[in-house]
Motif scaffolding. Sequence first.
Motif: not given
Lengths: 115, 116
Positions: A35, A40-43, A88, A106, B37, B39, B42-45, B47, B91, B104, B106, B108
């Motif tokens: 992904x 500002x956006x989702x994956x 990212x 993930x 989800x 985030x 740390x930007x780890x997704x 659940x 998200x 999946x 997502x 925004x």
Amino acid sequence: DGGITQSPKYLFRKEGQNVTLSCEQNLNHDAMYWYRQDPGQGLRLIYYSQIVNDFQKGDIAEGYSVSREKKESFPLTVTSAQKNPTAFYLCASSVRTSGSLNEQFFGPGTRLTVL
Amino acid sequence: AQTVTQSQPEMSVQEAETVTLSCTYDTSESNYYLFWYKQPPSRQMILVIRQEAYKQQNATENRFSVNFQKAAKSFSLKISDSQLGDTAMYFCAFMITTGTASKLTFGTGTRLQVTL
């Protein structure tokens, strides 16, 4: 420990260079995914693979390539054809756990900056 | 094709209060899952919670619960007793299974700030 690893955490490249992002999983999952996430956006899905030596394009595959030679590994190459590669990047893997549930897990992600 | 819409780009809530994040989706599929989800910086997704479309009962996970309205295609997340650690991007995501993989889609995202 079982999990998904992505390396490196931060990656810098000059414009015009190809770059390969690593994704490894030891969860014995069949499917793997890449992904892209922009501010500002989702994956958004780039590519996914259901089994070894097979992969399908996602919604934004242009400028990217992948390979799946081993079940554990699904590297992503960002080519010079990708117009805006700075983003990212998240890798995921999945397994069918019950019924129609095929939950994705993930990795920690790689931040790619093209200078 | 599926679409997921989160109409609240940012929200703020005081610690210990309750907040609800909205999500709507559009699909012609009958068998699917919905997820929230988290985030963090740390930007780890991570659940938070999942809901199967065939189940009428709303899912709950400790302080997190959903209000799933299938006919209205709405899937909101309620966070009770908000904590500073809940500060993150949230998200909403829609999932269908295809073969041995899943797809999946997502939204925004909603940036949630929990304040003292």
